[in-house]
Design an enzyme around this catalytic site. Structure first.
Site, PDB file in Angstrom:
ATOM      1  N   TYR A 191       0.824  -1.217   0.000  1.00 42.68           N
ATOM      2  CA  TYR A 191       0.000   0.000   0.000  1.00 42.68           C
ATOM      3  C   TYR A 191       0.857   1.266   0.000  1.00 42.68           C
ATOM      4  CZ  TYR A 191      -4.200  -2.756   0.225  1.00 42.68           C
ATOM      5  OH  TYR A 191      -5.209  -3.642  -0.089  1.00 42.68           O
TER       6      TYR A 191
ATOM      7  N   ARG B 210       1.279   1.771  -3.576  1.00 45.43           N
ATOM      8  CA  ARG B 210       0.024   2.305  -4.167  1.00 45.43           C
ATOM      9  C   ARG B 210      -0.094   3.803  -3.868  1.00 45.43           C
ATOM     10  NH1 ARG B 210       0.537  -1.946  -5.217  1.00 45.43           N
ATOM     11  NH2 ARG B 210       1.212  -0.803  -7.024  1.00 45.43           N
TER      12      ARG B 210
ATOM     13  N   GLN C 182     -15.282   2.843  -5.786  1.00 48.86           N
ATOM     14  CA  GLN C 182     -14.597   1.717  -5.149  1.00 48.86           C
ATOM     15  C   GLN C 182     -13.105   2.013  -5.070  1.00 48.86           C
ATOM     16  OE1 GLN C 182     -16.319  -2.192  -6.933  1.00 48.86           O
ATOM     17  NE2 GLN C 182     -16.871  -0.541  -8.313  1.00 48.86           N
TER      18      GLN C 182
ATOM     19  N   HIS D  69     -14.448   1.570  -0.449  1.00 48.95           N
ATOM     20  CA  HIS D  69     -13.373   0.658  -0.040  1.00 48.95           C
ATOM     21  C   HIS D  69     -12.226   1.373   0.658  1.00 48.95           C
ATOM     22  CE1 HIS D  69     -14.929  -2.349  -3.286  1.00 48.95           C
ATOM     23  NE2 HIS D  69     -15.642  -2.370  -2.186  1.00 48.95           N
TER      24      HIS D  69
ATOM     25  N   GLY E 162     -16.298   2.029 -15.452  1.00 52.12           N
ATOM     26  CA  GLY E 162     -15.026   1.350 -15.241  1.00 52.12           C
ATOM     27  C   GLY E 162     -14.960   0.409 -14.056  1.00 52.12           C
TER      28      GLY E 162
ATOM     29  N   SER F  86     -15.674  -3.863 -13.033  1.00 53.88           N
ATOM     30  CA  SER F  86     -16.018  -5.188 -13.543  1.00 53.88           C
ATOM     31  C   SER F  86     -17.293  -5.715 -12.892  1.00 53.88           C
ATOM     32  CB  SER F  86     -14.860  -6.155 -13.283  1.00 53.88           C
ATOM     33  OG  SER F  86     -14.564  -6.167 -11.903  1.00 53.88           O
TER      34      SER F  86
END
Ligand code: OAD
Length: 228
Positions: A52, A55, A85, A103, A168, A170
């Site tokens: 992370y 990230r 998300q 999230h 965008g 899934s």
């Protein structure tokens, strides 16, 4: 007129942030169970923090793209709520004023014991960094197997919207993916995605199979022609 917009990794792809499932189901080469579950945190917290921290650096270096900007522009004409998300802050940096992070957020950390003890973080989180309660700090991110505390607020936003737009994602991760079923039956619905994901039949659904930057541009044109 109220718009609810659900976004996923695909909206940030053109800003250079990788999506989760476009390559082999691995995240930057890691199986999800090694970096994004409570079990991973117990087994190897350093690896999880490193993952992370990386990230966070990627997000710091990224800039919002035309899809983020287009969605922010819509606030001039509509009441827009973004439900994302994504853990990046690109919607906020593009100027969106109502962004719910289902999230979690990469620029926040919290005590591993107390989910309400939350702090801002721009740099790295290291093993040994403690919250005021003396417990290790972890990213304020919802991992697999953990509850999604903001899902009920997100449901209410979707239920109240006149238009529901998906960009965008899934639509495989629940409970987020289930939000499509909370939209009003009569609400116009749009899905923008480079590769339209499978969804059960939704009434009044339009599909825009394009990269987010182009798809949002098309959407804005459609909304202006139809509703203004
Ligand atoms: P995914 O990686 O599952 O899906 C990305 C979606 O974006 C796919 O449908 C792609 O076709 C689409 N896509 C890729 N590039 C695009 C582009 N340039 N323009 C438009 N669409 C594009 O990502 P999410 O659906 O966001 O959760 O994943 C949901 C959750 O799974 C994440 O929030 C994360 C992960 O586990 C947690 O961290 C808890």
């Amino acid at each position: 007129m109220r718009l609810a917009v659900l976004t996923g990794a695909g909206v940030s792809a053109e800003s250079g942030l990788k999506t989760f499932r476009d390559s082999d189901g691995l995240w930057e080469g890691y199986p999800v169970t090694e970096v994004a579950t409570p079990g991973a945190w117990r087994k190897n917290p350093s690896l999880v923090l490193d993952f992370y921290n990386m990230r966070r650096r990627n997000v710091s270096d990224a800039i919002p793209n035309l899809a983020h900007h287009g969605l922010a522009e819509l606030e001039k004409e509509f009441e827009v709520d973004i439900i994302t998300q994504n853990i990046d802050d690109l919607h906020e940096r593009a100027g969106s004023s109502s962004v719910l992070h289902l999230h979690g957020e990469i620029f926040k950390m919290r005590s591993e014991r107390n989910e309400r003890m939350i702090y801002e973080i721009r740099g790295d989180i290291l093993l040994g960094d403690k919250a005021e309660d003396g417990h290790q700090l972890r990213p304020n991110i919802v991992w697999f197997e953990e509850p999604v505390p903001l899902i009920e607020s997100a449901m209410r936003i979707v239920q109240q919207a006149d238009l529901f737009i998906v960009v965008g994602t899934s639509l495989v991760v629940y409970p987020a993916a289930g939000l499509v079923h909370y939209a009003k039956w009569e609400a116009a619905k749009f899905i923008i995605d480079k590769r339209i994901p499978y969804t059960t039949d939704l009434h009044n659904l339009s599909l825009i199979e394009k990269p987010a930057t182009e798809g949002v541009k098309d959407l804005i044109q459609i909304l202006r022609t139809r509703y203004l």
